[in-house]
Design a protein around this motif. Structure first.
Motif, PDB file in Angstrom:
ATOM      1  N   SER A 134      30.722  42.814  33.763  1.00 28.54           N
ATOM      2  CA  SER A 134      30.963  41.363  33.667  1.00 28.54           C
ATOM      3  C   SER A 134      30.029  40.690  32.667  1.00 28.54           C
ATOM      4  O   SER A 134      28.865  41.077  32.507  1.00 28.54           O
ATOM      5  CB  SER A 134      30.750  40.709  35.029  1.00 28.54           C
ATOM      6  N   SER A 140      37.242  38.187  35.576  1.00 32.06           N
ATOM      7  CA  SER A 140      38.604  38.693  35.832  1.00 32.06           C
ATOM      8  C   SER A 140      39.247  39.142  34.526  1.00 32.06           C
ATOM      9  O   SER A 140      39.944  40.158  34.478  1.00 32.06           O
ATOM     10  CB  SER A 140      39.454  37.599  36.471  1.00 32.06           C
ATOM     11  N   TRP A 164      25.817  39.279  36.686  1.00 31.73           N
ATOM     12  CA  TRP A 164      26.132  39.816  38.023  1.00 31.73           C
ATOM     13  C   TRP A 164      25.894  41.332  38.073  1.00 31.73           C
ATOM     14  O   TRP A 164      26.598  42.041  38.788  1.00 31.73           O
ATOM     15  CB  TRP A 164      27.581  39.537  38.461  1.00 31.73           C
ATOM     16  N   THR A 376      38.728  40.143  42.011  1.00 30.56           N
ATOM     17  CA  THR A 376      38.959  39.217  43.130  1.00 30.56           C
ATOM     18  C   THR A 376      40.273  39.536  43.857  1.00 30.56           C
ATOM     19  O   THR A 376      41.151  40.208  43.306  1.00 30.56           O
ATOM     20  CB  THR A 376      39.025  37.754  42.631  1.00 30.56           C
ATOM     21  N   GLU A 378      42.701  37.532  44.392  1.00 28.47           N
ATOM     22  CA  GLU A 378      43.842  36.970  43.641  1.00 28.47           C
ATOM     23  C   GLU A 378      44.260  37.952  42.545  1.00 28.47           C
ATOM     24  O   GLU A 378      45.460  38.193  42.337  1.00 28.47           O
ATOM     25  CB  GLU A 378      43.467  35.620  43.005  1.00 28.47           C
TER      26      GLU A 378
END
Ligand SMILES: Cc1cc2nc3c(=O)[nH]c(=O)nc-3n(C[C@H](O)[C@H](O)[C@H](O)COP(=O)(O)OP(=O)(O)OC[C@H]3O[C@@H](n4cnc5c(N)ncnc54)[C@H](O)[C@@H]3O)c2cc1C
Length: 394
Positions: A134, A140, A164, A376, A378
């Motif tokens: 990331s 994402s 992160w 995630t 989603e």
């Protein structure tokens, strides 16, 4: 079958003789997990003994080939070992991103030299790895990453920033996605590279969370020189390696939904709420929630078992780990919601004189991150819609 039954008997006997009683208790503190690494310390003598015995047997990575420090077990034997460990609540002797993420990618994409260099050190807990995927503008939409690697003779010079990066401040090496061709389409110009966190130009800055903990870092690369031979897979084909590793990462994270917290939820709830005259949990609403949860947990365990069998038969859908990740992490969040309901206001305790200081509340809050890390919920649903269900417009 007879061989497998014998293997089960031998495994059960070996575990009974070698797993210290202290290593058969649910993990409640961070120090209960042994991560390995150059600066690793054990939190207790039983933790050390258990790790060393399992390492010597190759069972920190039971299904890896023996030549790389593994146990050389096949799929069925590995399943039996896991079942027998679960039956006595044996802890994992070593937890690491090297085992659950990088190792499988090294086995598939590594050169012989890379496998020999890195796999035995992962199996023996000598080197602790972190994951540099990331970036501030690439979560994402990971393929938008901008960390650059420019060729300079036999090396790359790496500049950029990751975010992160879990435990980057404790890690010895990093597996990292870098852009090696800025003119190519975004998925095509990425390489997957391995380097030592002690290399000049690497620095980390822990991110302090509201919980008072700092599980991850910002990680900066300032003219870090890395040999080109450290690329895993082909230059500019790192997206293939990254995706393959994510399948394993997601499968690992999905396991949280079926891991349990030591004792059955009903018993934990009965400790605080009590039981009625029939010995049933004295709260019908919560009892129903626990029953539904346990059915869903059993269904996840069956799905996981089926996934392993399909993988063994070479029929696994590469995106199935996204479905498992979605369900497993949502289930783990539900588990902790139930635990918190069962504990009432006591469960919210944050600081006290007791040794398990706020453990339940902190674990509950930590589960909120399960449906973010590794992609995630989603995004997982988007992958299931597009790649498994083939939905129109997905
Ligand atoms: C505990 C933890 C540990 C982590 N460890 C690491 C690590 O070690 N190394 C590492 O590289 N990264 C790590 N991460 C980062 C993690 O991979 C990212 O947080 C994650 O991929 C989401 O990216 P983002 O935070 O940038 O959120 P964003 O991508 O900005 O997403 C924000 C919101 O938008 C939604 N969204 C975004 N795109 C879509 C879409 N296409 N469809 C539907 N909804 C969408 C998301 O679901 C989310 O709700 C960690 C994260 C956590 C929480």
């Amino acid at each position: 079958m007879a061989d497998l039954e014998q293997f089960r008997k031998d495994t059960r006997a070996w575990l009974a003789a070698n797993c210290p009683p202290e290593m058969r208790k649910a993990m409640t503190r961070e120090e209960d997990t042994f991560w390995g690494g150059r600066n690793a310390t054990f939190s207790s003598e039983p933790q050390k003994v258990w790790f060393e015995r399992m390492r010597d047997k190759g069972w920190t990575v039971p299904n890896w080939p023996k030549e790389y420090g593994g146990g050389g077990l096949d799929g069925e034997e590995t399943k039996i070992l896991r079942q027998e460990m679960a039956a006595i609540s044996a802890r994992l002797p070593l937890v690491s991103f090297g085992i659950s993420m990088l190792g499988p990618a090294l086995l598939k994409y590594g050169t012989d030299a890379q496998k020999r260099e890195h796999l035995p050190k992962i199996a023996a807990g000598q080197i602790r790895w972190c994951q540099g995927y990331s970036e501030p503008n690439a979560g994402s939409d990971l393929a938008s990453l901008q960390t650059r690697a420019e060729a300079d003779g036999d090396d790359f010079i790496i500049n950029g920033q990751k975010i992160w990066t879990s435990y980057a401040n404790f890690a010895d090496w990093i597996f990292c996605l870098v852009r090696t061709d800025s003119s190519a389409k975004k998925h095509d110009g990425i390489s997957f590279i391995l380097f030592d966190m002690a290399s000049p130009g690497v620095s980390t800055k822990p991110i302090l969370l509201i919980s008072g903990k700092s599980p991850f870092c910002e990680t900066f690369f300032d003219n870090v020189r890395v040999p080109q031979s450290h690329v895993l897979g082909q230059v500019n084909r790192g997206w293939d390696v990254a995706k393959y590793l994510l399948q394993h990462e997601r499968a690992m994270i999905s396991g949280m939904g079926e891991r349990g917290v030591g004792r059955p939820l009903g018993q934990v709830a009965a400790d605080s709420i009590g039981v009625d005259d029939h010995g049933h949990l004295d709260d019908p609403g919560l009892r129903a929630q626990i029953a539904t949860f346990e059915i869903d947990e059993a269904a996840l365990a069956c799905a996981a078992e089926r996934a392993v069998d399909l993988a063994k038969a070479g029929q696994a859908h590469p995106a199935f780990s996204s479905a498992m990740k979605y369900y497993g992490t949502e289930l783990n969040k539900r588990r902790y919601e139930i635990l918190m309901s069962a504990g009432g206001s006591d469960a919210l305790e944050w600081e006290s004189e007791r040794s398990n200081d706020g453990a339940r509340a902190r674990a509950w809050l930590r589960t909120k991150a399960n449906s973010i890390e590794g992609g995630t919920s989603e995004v997982m649903l988007g992958i299931v819609a597009k790649r498994i269900l083939d939905l129109p417009g997905a």
